[in-house]
Design a protein around this motif. Structure first.
Motif, mmCIF file in Angstrom:
data_model
loop_
_atom_site.group_PDB
_atom_site.id
_atom_site.type_symbol
_atom_site.label_atom_id
_atom_site.label_comp_id
_atom_site.label_asym_id
_atom_site.label_seq_id
_atom_site.Cartn_x
_atom_site.Cartn_y
_atom_site.Cartn_z
ATOM 1 N N GLY A 193 -21.427 1.796 0.568
ATOM 2 C CA GLY A 193 -21.793 0.546 0.725
ATOM 3 C C GLY A 193 -20.859 -0.647 1.200
ATOM 4 O O GLY A 193 -21.497 -1.750 1.284
ATOM 5 N N ARG A 194 -19.846 -0.176 1.382
ATOM 6 C CA ARG A 194 -18.571 -1.430 1.752
ATOM 7 C C ARG A 194 -17.921 -0.876 2.957
ATOM 8 O O ARG A 194 -17.034 -0.187 2.873
ATOM 9 N N PRO A 195 -18.625 -0.982 4.146
ATOM 10 C CA PRO A 195 -17.767 -0.596 5.268
ATOM 11 C C PRO A 195 -16.662 -1.397 5.643
ATOM 12 O O PRO A 195 -16.444 -2.512 5.356
ATOM 13 N N VAL A 196 -15.762 -0.818 6.547
ATOM 14 C CA VAL A 196 -14.479 -1.420 6.838
ATOM 15 C C VAL A 196 -14.738 -2.506 8.034
ATOM 16 O O VAL A 196 -15.232 -2.031 9.209
ATOM 17 N N THR A 197 -14.613 -3.839 8.017
ATOM 18 C CA THR A 197 -14.669 -4.701 8.946
ATOM 19 C C THR A 197 -13.639 -4.555 9.944
ATOM 20 O O THR A 197 -12.547 -4.336 9.725
ATOM 21 N N GLN A 198 -13.907 -5.143 11.284
ATOM 22 C CA GLN A 198 -13.133 -5.062 12.060
ATOM 23 C C GLN A 198 -11.670 -6.029 12.035
ATOM 24 O O GLN A 198 -10.740 -5.784 12.516
ATOM 25 N N GLN A 199 -11.713 -7.081 11.217
ATOM 26 C CA GLN A 199 -10.652 -7.771 10.895
ATOM 27 C C GLN A 199 -9.674 -7.234 9.883
ATOM 28 O O GLN A 199 -8.502 -7.696 9.535
ATOM 29 N N THR A 200 -9.886 -5.866 9.084
ATOM 30 C CA THR A 200 -9.314 -5.412 8.145
ATOM 31 C C THR A 200 -8.152 -4.700 9.008
ATOM 32 O O THR A 200 -8.381 -3.913 9.603
ATOM 33 N N LYS A 201 -6.911 -4.982 8.451
ATOM 34 C CA LYS A 201 -5.729 -4.251 9.035
ATOM 35 C C LYS A 201 -5.157 -3.310 8.255
ATOM 36 O O LYS A 201 -4.928 -3.449 6.964
ATOM 37 N N PRO A 202 -5.373 -1.980 8.458
ATOM 38 C CA PRO A 202 -4.767 -0.931 7.614
ATOM 39 C C PRO A 202 -3.258 -0.927 7.361
ATOM 40 O O PRO A 202 -2.433 -1.515 8.005
ATOM 41 N N LEU A 203 -2.923 -0.544 6.093
ATOM 42 C CA LEU A 203 -1.457 -0.573 5.738
ATOM 43 C C LEU A 203 -1.005 0.669 6.246
ATOM 44 O O LEU A 203 -1.261 1.875 5.939
ATOM 45 N N GLU A 204 0.167 0.508 7.175
ATOM 46 C CA GLU A 204 0.858 1.728 7.564
ATOM 47 C C GLU A 204 2.180 2.139 6.910
ATOM 48 O O GLU A 204 2.830 1.080 6.437
ATOM 49 N N VAL A 205 1.970 3.398 6.567
ATOM 50 C CA VAL A 205 3.289 3.957 5.845
ATOM 51 C C VAL A 205 3.629 5.121 6.208
ATOM 52 O O VAL A 205 3.126 6.102 6.569
ATOM 53 N N ASN A 206 4.933 5.059 6.653
ATOM 54 C CA ASN A 206 5.431 6.205 7.401
ATOM 55 C C ASN A 206 6.203 7.159 6.218
ATOM 56 O O ASN A 206 7.094 6.495 5.411
ATOM 57 N N VAL A 207 5.615 8.251 6.288
ATOM 58 C CA VAL A 207 6.158 9.349 5.038
ATOM 59 C C VAL A 207 7.130 10.359 5.588
ATOM 60 O O VAL A 207 6.939 11.074 6.715
ATOM 61 N N VAL A 208 8.432 10.582 5.082
ATOM 62 C CA VAL A 208 9.197 11.364 5.197
ATOM 63 C C VAL A 208 9.687 12.236 4.054
ATOM 64 O O VAL A 208 10.047 11.785 3.175
ATOM 65 N N ALA A 209 9.333 13.687 4.396
ATOM 66 C CA ALA A 209 9.533 14.745 3.203
ATOM 67 C C ALA A 209 11.146 14.947 3.418
ATOM 68 O O ALA A 209 11.405 15.748 4.443
#
Length: 385
Positions: A120-136
C-alpha cells in the motif's frame, strides 16, 4: 509412558531453539513477498500431500489382514469418479503453482526496480534509490557509496523505507551476496555485474554473508547490515567521512589481497572510477580494460596481435592475486587512458606505439608486468562508449 515421550523430545526442542527463522520473518518488503511465495506454495502442495499420507494410513489400517469386515473386491479395477479426483486435484494445484511462480518471477526480478516500499506504499517518482556498489573480495566484502563518496569493508548500512540498488561484482572467484532479512541472494562474478533491488522496512542489525563457497576464508565472509532511520543514516555517513582514510587504486590492490576474518574498515573518500575499474578488471595502472578489449574486438580486432589478448583471461587461475608464489602476472597494456575509458577527453598523452598491424589500423598492444607497469598506449581515434 507420556513422561518418557516428553523426555525423548527434549533434544529435538533444544535443537529447534537455535534455529533462525529470519527467512520466515524478514524485515524487508522484497523478502516478505518471497516468504509469502514459499508459504503459499507449501500450503498448495500440502493440499495433496496431507490427504495422500492420511489415506495411506487409513487404507493400511482398514484393509489389514486381520480385518475380516473389510470389503473384498478382487475384480475391481476402475472408477471414473476416483480417476477424476486423482488427476484433477493435482492438475489444479500445478496450474496455481505455475501462475504463482510466473507472477513472482517477474514481479520480484532482482534486476527490476521495486515499485513499492511496503504494502500500500508505492515508490514515488521523486524517491531516489540508494546506490551501493558491492565487491566480493577474498574473503571480505567491499561496499562503495557513489552518492556519498565513501566505502566500507564488512559493514553495510541503508535508511529505512528507501529503495536500494545494489550493483554487484567480484574481484576473483564467484560468490553470492545474501542478506536473508532483505531479499534473496544474487551471485557476484568477476568481470560481470549483477543487480539487486530491495528495501529495508524495520530498523535493526541484520546478518549478511556469502552463500557460495569460495575458498579457505569463506566461513568468515560475513558482514553486518544496519537498517537505520534517515537521520541515523546521515549520522552514520558523517561518522564514516570523519574517520578519514582514502580508497584509491593502490590501496585497493592492497585490500584485494586474500585475508580472513577482517575487521570493519571505513574510507572517507573513494576514487570515483574505482568500481568501474574493478568491474573491467583493470585496476592496475596501464592494464587494458575488458570494455576496451571488447570495443577493439567489435571493430574487427587487432589482427594477429589480437591473439595475445587472451592473456587476461587467465586472470587468477594459477595463483591467488597478491600471493608471493606462482608466476608473475602479465597483462595486455591499455590503448586508452583511464579518463578516456570513463568517457572524458584525455588530458595527458603517452607515447604511441606505431607498429603496424595488417588489417587493423590500430597500434599493437604491449605487454607489461603487473609489478612493473609501463605507460599506457593511446590511440586518439579510439573512443569507447
Amino acid at each position: 509412558m507420556n513422561r518418557f515421550r516428553m523426555i525423548a523430545l527434549l533434544p529435538l526442542v533444544a535443537l529447534l531453539s537455535g534455529c533462525n527463522f529470519v527467512v520466515l520473518d524478514p524485515a524487508g518488503d522484497v523478502a516478505g513477498q518471497q516468504r509469502d511465495l514459499v508459504v503459499i506454495s507449501t500450503v498448495l502442495m500440502l493440499l495433496i500431500i496431507v490427504p495422500v499420507m492420511a489415506l495411506t494410513v487409513l487404507f493400511a489400517w482398514r484393509y489389514r489382514h486381520s480385518n475380516d469386515a473389510a470389503r473384498y473386491e478382487p475384480d475391481w479395477d476402475h472408477s471414473t469418479q476416483l480417476e477424476l479426483v486423482i488427476w484433477a486435484a493435482p492438475l489444479l494445484i500445478i496450474i496455481c503453482l505455475g501462475a504463482l511462480t510466473w507472477m513472482g518471477t517477474h514481479l520480484l526480478d532482482p534486476y527490476r526496480p521495486i515499485g513499492r516500499v511496503a504494502s500500500g506504499r508505492p515508490v514515488t517518482q521523486q524517491t531516489k534509490p540508494l546506490e551501493v556498489n558491492v565487491v566480493a573480495l577474498d574473503w571480505k566484502w567491499l561496499f562503495i557509496y557513489p552518492e556519498y563518496g565513501i566505502a566500507t569493508v564488512n559493514e553495510l548500512a541503508a535508511p529505512v523505507d528507501r529503495p536500494i540498488q545494489f550493483k554487484i561484482t567480484s574481484s576473483s572467484v564467484m560468490n553470492s551476496f545474501y542478506i536473508p532479512a532483505l531479499a534473496g541472494q544474487v551471485y557476484a562474478m568477476p568481470g560481470m555485474e549483477t543487480k539487486l533491488h530491495a528495501v529495508i522496512n524495520e530498523p535493526g542489525v541484520y546478518q549478511g554473508f556469502s552463500a557460495n563457497y569460495s575458498g579457505a576464508g569463506f566461513s568468515g565472509m560475513r558482514f553486518a547490515f544496519h537498517g537505520l532511520a534517515s537521520d541515523a543514516f546521515d549520522k552514520w555517513v558523517a561518522s564514516v567521512k570523519a574517520g578519514g582514510g582514502a580508497l584509491d587504486r593502490s590501496s585497493y590492490l592492497q585490500l584485494e589481497r586474500p585475508s580472513e576474518n577482517d575487521p570493519v574498515r571505513r574510507y572517507a573518500t573513494v576514487d570515483p572510477a574505482l568500481y568501474r575499474a574493478i568491474l573491467n578488471m583493470c585496476v592496475e595502472p596501464g592494464k587494458m580494460c575488458m570494455n576496451e578489449m571488447m570495443a577493439i574486438d567489435a571493430k574487427g580486432g587487432l589482427g594477429m596481435a589480437g591473439i595475445n589478448n587472451v592473456l587476461p583471461l587467465t586472470y587468477d587461475k594459477h595463483a591467488a592475486r597478491g600471493t608471493v608464489f606462482g608466476p608473475e602476472p602479465t597483462y595486455v597494456a591499455g590503448i586508452c587512458a583511464i579518463d578516456e575509458l570513463d568517457g572524458a577527453p584525455a588530458t595527458t598523452a603517452a607515447p604511441i606505439n606505431t607498429t603496424p598491424v595488417r588489417g587493423a589500423g590500430l597500434p599493437r598492444p604491449a605487454f607489461t608486468s603487473a609489478r612493473q607497469p609501463s605507460a599506457s598506449l593511446i590511440n586518439p581515434q579510439l573512443r569507447l562508449q
